[in-house]
Design a protein around this motif. Structure first.
Motif: not given
Length: 605
Positions: A190-202
Motif C-alpha cells: 500500500l502507498s502511504e496515501q492509500q493507507h491513510r485513505q483506508l484508515l479514514e474510511t474505517a
C-alpha cells in the motif's frame, strides 16, 4: 415481530400509522457534541439535515416534525451501541446514548429502506443493542486480497452489518518508512496515501482498526532478509525468531514503533506471537535454562511493555500459553489481552473454558476468536468449509454469553501460512463473516432464515425474484446455490460469478472421477489397450471441461484481482493438473495430444 435484517434487532414491533417516505422529510440532529459522521449518514436518508447541540447527554434525531423525548434513550443506556427507533405517521424519532448507537440506528433505517418493496419505511418501534461490545472482522493481506477500491468498499460495508472493529494483518503490505522501507513488498505494498485513505474510511464508519504485527513467529517476510537471517531460531525455521539472540528484541521494537506511528488512532496493537513451534530448540535457548513457556512469556513481556509505552494495549494469540503452569501465567504482563483462537473439534468449548479460566485466574484479560475461514483440512479450498464455520461461530456465540467475553474476532485467513497456497478469495467469505456479525449483535436471534436474509441484503434477491429456486434450504447450501441463482441476483454479482466458476472447476477437478485417480492403473497395466483407451476418453472430456472452467475462472478473477494476483491464483489451481497431463502423455506414448489447460489466455495479461 421479526424483521428480515442482518443483524436482527433485539426488539421490534409494528406501530399504528402509515409507512414513512424518508426522502420527503427534513431531519434535525440534536447531539451533545458535533460529529460530522452522523450528518453524513443522515443526509443519505433525508431531504435535508440540520444539527444542533443541546444539554442532554443523548444523541437524537427527529424528522417530519416529530417532538423529541430524550427519556426514550434510557431503554438502552446500559446497552452496547444501543438505539431506540420510532417510525410511522410521516415521522421518525431516533435516540441513543452514544454517537455509534445513533449511527447504527441510522444504518437500520437505511437497511429497512433498501429492502422494502417501495421507497417507504414501515411504522415500527425498535429497541436494539449489541450483545458483544467488540465485533470484529479480519483482513489478511499476506497473499491475495481485494483491489484497493474493493477494499475501501468492503470496509464501508462492514458498518451495514454493525461490525465495529477490523484487524488487519499487513505483513509486507504496510508502507514502512525510513530504515524499515526494505520490508515493503516491492510491487504490492500500500502507498502511504492509500493507507491513510483506508484508515479514514474505517474511521468514517465507526470502525476501529487494530494493526496486527507478527513479532515472534510467522516472520518469513522479515527473517528472509540477509541482515536478519541470524535471528532465526534455527536456519530452517524461516519465520521464527529466537528471543535470546542479540538484536532480536531491538528489531521487533523498531518495527512496532513504526506500526504504532502509522496507526495513531488505534488503541490496541496485536503482536501475534502464535505458533513459534521451534522455540527452545537452539543452543541460545537451551543455554538460557528457561522453559519454553517461560522464555515465551519473558519475550512477550518485553514487547508488551514497549507497546504500552507507545500508547497501545498489546494483544497476543493464546496457543503458546496452553502448557504454561499457573505460576508462569501469573508472570505475564497483566495489560496483555490474550485472544483464544479455537476453530473446531468436539472439545473446543471445554478447551476454551479451561483456557479462559486459567488466564482469568492469573489476572489476564481474554477475548475469543472464531474463524470464518481457516485450514479445515483443505489447503486449497475455494470457499469456506461452511458447515464447520457455522458450527464454530455458534460455539463462540455461546461462549461469549456464558463467559462474558467483551469481544469475538472472526478471523479470516487468506492461506494456511505465508508461503502456502491461497484459499478462495476474500469475497467468498462474506457469508460466514456476516453470519458472525448477526450472532455477535443479537445472540438469541432466529438464524433459521439467515440464508434468505443474506440473499436479500447482500445479493438483493427476494423470494419472488426466483420462486422456482427458493426452498427450505439450510445455511450450508449458499455456495451450491450460486450457479442456479446467479441470473436472478442484483448485487455482488462478481462474488456469485466467482463462486459459480469455482464450482464449475471443482466438478471435473475433484468430483467427476478426476483423471489423476486413474494414472496408477496405466502404470500398473503396462500400457494395455483398454486402459490407454479409457484414459484418452477421460482426457478428452475431463481436460476440455477444465479448459472451459479455467477461462470462466479467469474472467471472474479479472473483476476482483490485479493481474499479478490473478496469475498466482490460477497457477495454484491448475498447476498440478498440467503436471498430470504431462505424465499422462508419457504413459500413453504420446498418442494423446497435449492439451494446455491455459490455452486461449491473453498472452499479454
Amino acid at each position: 415481530m421479526k424483521l428480515h435484517l442482518i443483524p436482527q434487532p433485539q426488539y421490534a414491533e409494528a406501530r399504528q400509522g402509515d409507512a414513512v417516505k424518508l426522502a420527503e422529510l427534513d431531519a434535525t440532529l440534536m447531539i451533545p457534541t458535533r460529529d460530522d459522521r452522523l450528518n453524513r449518514q443522515a443526509a443519505r436518508l433525508f431531504r435535508s439535515v440540520q444539527d444542533e447541540t443541546w444539554e442532554h447527554d443523548v444523541y437524537a434525531l427527529s424528522a417530519g416534525g416529530a417532538s423529541l423525548h430524550p427519556a426514550h434513550a434510557e431503554r438502552v443506556r446500559s446497552r452496547h451501541d444501543g438505539y431506540v427507533l420510532l417510525t410511522g405517521g410521516g415521522q421518525v424519532e431516533l435516540y441513543a446514548c452514544t454517537a455509534p448507537g445513533l449511527y447504527y440506528g441510522l444504518k437500520t433505517l437505511e437497511r429497512l429502506l433498501a429492502t422494502s418493496a417501495g421507497a417507504n419505511v414501515p411504522a415500527l418501534s425498535i429497541a436494539d443493542w449489541a450483545d458483544v461490545p467488540m465485533r470484529s472482522d479480519y483482513l489478511d493481506l499476506r497473499t491475495l486480497y481485494p483491489t484497493f477500491e474493493h477494499m475501501l468498499a468492503y470496509i464501508a460495508e462492514l458498518a451495514d452489518y454493525k461490525l465495529n472493529t477490523l484487524i488487519i494483518e499487513y505483513e509486507d503490505k504496510l508502507p514502512f518508512r525510513g530504515d524499515l522501507a526494505y520490508l515493503r513488498h516491492p510491487r504490492l505494498c500500500l502507498s502511504e496515501q492509500q493507507h491513510r485513505q483506508l484508515l479514514e474510511t474505517a474511521q468514517a464508519h465507526y470502525i476501529s482498526v487494530i494493526p496486527k504485527q507478527q513479532s515472534f513467529g510467522h516472520l518469513e517476510y522479515i527473517l528472509k532478509h540477509p541482515a536478519n537471517l541470524g535471528l532465526r531460531e534455527t536456519p530452517d525455521t524461516v519465520g521464527e525468531l529466537c528471543p535470546h539472540r542479540p538484536g532480536a528484541y531491538e528489531l521487533m521494537a523498531g518495527i512496532l514503533i513504526e506500526v504504532a506511528a502509522l496507526h495513531p488512532d488505534s488503541t490496541h496493537l496485536h503482536i501475534g506471537c502464535d505458533e513459534v513451534w521451534s522455540l527452545g530448540t537452539c543452543d541460545d535457548c537451551r543455554r538460557s535454562g528457561m522453559s519454553r513457556e517461560a522464555a515465551f512469556i519473558a519475550f512477550v513481556n518485553l514487547l508488551a511493555r514497549h507497546v504500552r509505552s507507545l500508547g497501545k494495549r498489546p494483544m497476543i494469540w493464546h496457543d503458546m500459553l496452553m502448557h504454561a503452569t499457573p505460576e508462569e501465567l501469573r508472570t505475564l504482563d497483566s495489560e496483555v489481552i490474550v485472544v483464544i483462537w479455537l476453530y473446531g473439534g468436539h472439545q473446543m468449548k471445554a478447551d476454551a473454558r479451561r483456557m479462559i479460566g486459567s488466564l482469568r485466574e492469573a489476572g489476564v484479560a481474554v477475548l475469543g476468536a472464531s474463524a470464518v475461514r481457516c485450514w479445515d483440512d483443505s489447503g486449497d479450498q475455494n470457499y469456506p468449509v461452511i458447515h464447520n464455520r457455522i458450527a464454530n461461530i455458534e460455539a463462540w456465540r455461546e461462549l461469549a454469553l456464558t463467559e462474558q467475553l467483551d469481544g469475538v474476532i472472526a478471523t479470516n485467513w487468506a492461506c494456511p501460512f505465508a508461503l502456502g497456497s491461497p484459499y478462495g478469495l476474500f469475497e467468498t467469505s462474506r457469508y460466514p463473516a456476516y453470519y458472525s456479525a448477526d450472532r455477535s449483535w443479537n445472540s438469541r436471534g432466529d438464524v433459521s432464515d439467515y440464508l434468505q436474509r443474506f440473499l436479500l441484503h447482500y445479493h438483493g434477491l427476494r423470494p419472488e425474484d426466483a420462486p422456482d429456486r427458493w426452498g427450505d434450504y439450510t445455511n450450508s447450501d449458499y455456495y451450491q446455490l450460486m450457479p442456479g441463482l446467479l441470473p436472478h441476483l442484483r448485487d455482488h454479482r462478481e462474488t456469485a460469478e466467482l463462486i459459480a466458476a469455482m464450482i464449475a472447476y471443482e466438478l471435473p477437478a475433484y468430483r467427476q472421477f478426476p483423471l489423476y485417480t486413474w494414472l496408477f492403473r496405466a502404470v500398473q497395466g503396462g500400457g494395455s489397450e483398454e486402459i490407454a483407451t479409457g484414459l484418452r476418453a477421460r482426457h478428452r472430456s475431463g481436460y476440455a471441461q477444465l479448459k472451459t472452467a479455467k477461462q470462466r475462472m479467469k474472467a471472474a478473477l479479472d473483476a476482483l484481482l490485479i493481474p499479478e494476483m490473478r496469475e498466482v491464483y490460477l497457477m495454484s489451481r491448475f498447476y498440478r493438473f498440467e503436471l498430470y497431463e504431462q505424465h499422462l502423455s508419457e504413459i500413453v506414448d504420446g498418442v494423446v495430444p497435449t492439451l494446455q489447460v491455459g490455452e486461449g489466455e491473453d498472452e499479454h495479461a
